[in-house]
Design an enzyme around this catalytic site. Structure first.
Site, short mmCIF file in Angstrom:
data_model
loop_
_atom_site.label_atom_id
_atom_site.label_comp_id
_atom_site.label_asym_id
_atom_site.label_seq_id
_atom_site.Cartn_x
_atom_site.Cartn_y
_atom_site.Cartn_z
N LYS A 182 0.86 -1.18 0.00
CA LYS A 182 0.00 0.00 0.00
C LYS A 182 0.90 1.24 0.00
O LYS A 182 1.64 1.48 0.96
CB LYS A 182 -0.90 -0.01 1.23
N LYS A 234 -2.14 -1.58 -3.92
CA LYS A 234 -3.03 -0.41 -3.88
C LYS A 234 -2.21 0.87 -3.95
O LYS A 234 -1.21 0.94 -3.25
CB LYS A 234 -3.81 -0.49 -2.57
C1 PBG Z 1 -7.65 3.09 5.68
C2 PBG Z 1 -7.86 3.03 4.20
C3 PBG Z 1 -7.67 4.03 3.23
C4 PBG Z 1 -8.13 3.49 2.04
C5 PBG Z 1 -8.53 2.18 2.29
N1 PBG Z 1 -8.33 1.92 3.63
C6 PBG Z 1 -7.20 5.43 3.37
C7 PBG Z 1 -5.81 5.73 3.72
O1 PBG Z 1 -4.97 4.84 3.93
O2 PBG Z 1 -5.52 6.92 3.86
C8 PBG Z 1 -8.21 4.20 0.73
C9 PBG Z 1 -9.30 3.76 -0.18
C10 PBG Z 1 -9.63 4.70 -1.29
O3 PBG Z 1 -8.98 5.74 -1.49
O4 PBG Z 1 -10.59 4.39 -2.02
N2 PBG Z 1 -6.34 3.22 6.10
#
Ligand code: PBG
Length: 327
Positions: free
Chosen positions: A194, A247
């Site tokens: 991520k 992601k």
């Molecule tokens: C929680 C999380 C996030 C997303 C999924 N789980 C936000 C982040 O990490 O700031 C992003 C999902 C999206 O942008 O559609 N940590």
């Protein structure tokens, strides 16, 4: 002209093109992200994500009917609590928003498959994904809270948990907690790869989870790196992750391909809020054909190796598949 090898031969009509297609996709592989909040009768539009809403539990149950009717079988659930504190304790409250929504949903729509996002950023007053010590997120102290949160989701009916916090060791901590409580068969989909990304902007507006100071760069990955992605994926597989996620999606197709080739578990990818917002905005301006762009993007993500696609376009995609626009 003497030209024996002619790739165009296999493109001459749709039947043939469909026959030799290298990537085939199915609605079974789609996961639809949804947001649930406290209250009743609410269906609040998310400004930067036209067509996406924050639901209270009652309207969420109605929305699940639309998901089922569209032919989507799985959702990824996010909770937006009323109360936040420094250690995110509403994340593991048995009567928290996700836990109550899950119990109601499992009863009303038992045929859907429920995955929950496990993270603290929606539940902490400071908006970071873990417990703070000074200005820093304390990795090891956060693990216990994440594991408790995952367990509370499973006890409320989650079929799969998806930790998105990016703490080191959290897959092992969650696996142990679930196993110690008899939940050996509940899979973990790890947001293993991520990146720290501006593409999450609209999500943070939707979930009210923007950090109140600093950024997430001390735990989410630096987008200059690819070998680090392989290391993160390998570590999570070793810790017991059943599925590895990459992601965001479209800007990271190279990483998705490499990770898919490197691991022996299925990979998922998340076409995130900013990707959705960009397509919606361009389509609304009349600059692109939304359906065509959505189909092509989805196929690209599967072609890059994903077994699972998490997308806000899941319902539309299921429709395009049913119509035979893609397949
Ligand atoms: C929680 C999380 C996030 C997303 C999924 N789980 C936000 C982040 O990490 O700031 C992003 C999902 C999206 O942008 O559609 N940590």
């Amino acid at each position: 002209m003497e030209l024996t090898k002619r790739p165009r031969r296999l493109r001459m009509n749709q039947t043939l093109r469909s026959m030799v297609r290298e990537t085939r996709i199915s609605a079974d592989a789609l996961v639809y992200p949804m947001f649930v909040e406290e209250g009743s009768g609410k269906k609040e539009p998310i400004e930067a994500m036209p067509g996406q809403y924050r639901y209270s539990i009652d309207t969420f149950l109605e929305a699940l009917q639309e998901v089922e009717d569209a032919g989507v079988r799985s959702i990824l659930l996010f909770g937006i609590p009323d109360t936040k504190d420094a250690c995110g304790s509403s994340a593991y409250d048995p009567n928290g928003i996700v836990q109550r929504a899950l119990r109601a949903a499992k009863e009303a729509h038992p045929n859907l498959y429920y995955i929950t996002d496990v993270c603290l950023c929606e539940y902490t007053s400071h908006g970071h994904c873990g417990i703070l010590h000074g200005q820093q997120v304390d990795n090891d102290e956060t693990l216990e809270v994440l594991a408790k949160t995952a367990l509370s989701h499973v006890e409320a009916g989650a079929d799969m948990v998806a930790p998105s916090d990016m703490m080191d060791g959290r897959v092992a901590a969650i696996r142990k907690m679930l196993d110690d409580h008899g939940h050996q068969d509940v899979p973990i989909m790890s947001y293993a790869v991520k990146y720290s990304s501006a593409f999450y902007g609209p999500f943070r507006e939707a979930a009210g989870s923007a950090p109140s100071f600093g950024d997430r760069k001390s735990y989410q990955m630096d987008f200059h790196n690819r070998r680090e992605a392989l290391r993160e994926a390998a570590l999570d597989v070793e810790e017991g992750a059943d599925i590895i996620m990459v992601k965001p999606g479209l800007p990271y197709l190279d990483i998705l391909r490499e990770v898919t080739d490197a691991v022996d578990v299925p990979t998922a990818t998340y076409c995130v809020s900013g990707e959705y917002a960009m397509i919606k905005a361009a389509a609304a301006a009349g600059y692109v054909d939304e359906a065509a762009i959505v189909c092509e993007s989805a196929v690209a993500l599967f072609r890059a190796g994903a077994s699972i696609l998490i997308t806000y376009f899941a319902k539309e995609l299921a429709g395009y598949l049913a119509e035979g626009r893609i397949g």
